[in-house]
Design a protein around this motif. Structure first.
Motif: not given
Ligand code: UDP
Length: 251
Positions: A112-114, A140-141, A165-168, A170, A191-192, A195, A218, A225, A228
């Protein structure tokens, strides 16, 4: 295997309250008992109201931990006792530390993550715990073809602890769909967290977290955000009504 504690209900969603989550997960690891860990906060609870697939995935998860001020305050109100908030990132960190102390043969994977972020997070952990067996990382992309290759990697490597770590929502939906690839693994949506570990973002100071105000930090860090976060007051109203009309324990 230690007995699973009773699940409590937060707006109909099960939450497991126990004193030692990392210890319980280590037992799962030793016994090859595949586990999906969901870290629940108010925002996710409200998303689950609208998204039935997400609600079902959370229902099916073996472990749902209270991560987030709203969920914890609600549980305290329900139980009339102190319920500790357990942020997902801290669960992941404690689990890695335990693995470092007990069995560094366990294979860990960061997904996950950038681009580059999961790899940087892995570097950080490799320095913290030199013996840690990080079997792979993946951003994650990616394209669908790349994702298919990633699935094949999971099939072949069979990591035992997989942080996604793709976020909620996903990450939760992805885990539910793909956990069969490594049926004995612990899968955690983080999640993040990558990062933070990679140094791309910082966590709220401890005093804010201790006062259930991490969400405020946050919002300061990521003001976009705000929309959200409207889920938080909506959750509070819903929880109030639910508490007055429904019973807490669900199993
Ligand atoms: N992310 C990813 N692929 C995607 C969309 C998001 O890897 O297609 C990653 C994004 O880079 C970040 C994490 O997912 O590192 C989402 O973090 P966030 O803190 O927003 O998570 P949430 O609050 O949704 O749990």
């Amino acid at each position: 295997m230690s007995k699973m504690p009773k699940a409590l209900s937060v707006l109909g969603i099960p939450v497991h309250v126990m004193s030692n989550y990392p210890g319980w997960l280590l037992e799962c690891l030793q016994q090859g008992r595949g586990t999906h860990v969901v870290t629940l906060n108010a925002e996710m609870t409200m998303q689950a109201e609208q998204n039935k697939s997400l609600a079902q995935v959370i229902q099916d998860a073996e472990l749902v931990i209270p991560d987030g001020a709203g969920v914890v305050l609600y549980l305290r109100w329900l139980l009339w006792q102190k319920v500790q908030r357990f942020p997902g990132i801290e669960l992941a960190e404690q689990l890695l530390q335990e693995i470092g102390q007990q069995n560094t043969a366990i294979k860990v994977f960061f997904y996950g993550g950038a681009p580059g972020v999961a790899a940087k997070a892995a570097e950080y952990w490799q320095q913290e715990i030199p013996g840690l067996n990080i079997a792979g990382t993946h951003s994650g992309y990616h394209s669908l073809e790349e994702e298919e290759k990633l699935r094949e990697t999971f099939r072949q490597v069979q990591p035992q602890v997989i942080f996604v770590g793709l976020g909620v929502p996903r990450q939760e939906l992805w885990i539910a769909k793909n956990r069969h690839l490594c049926p004995e693994a612990i899968w955690i949506g983080v999640g993040g967290s990558f990062d933070i570990w990679s140094g791309t973002k910082t966590r709220a100071p401890a005093w804010l977290g201790n006062n259930n105000l991490e969400w405020l930090y946050r919002l300061y860090q990521e003001p976009w955000r705000w929309r959200r976060m409207l889920a938080l007051p909506a959750f509070a109203v819903k929880a109030f009504v639910y508490r007055l009309t429904a019973r807490g324990a669900i199993s």
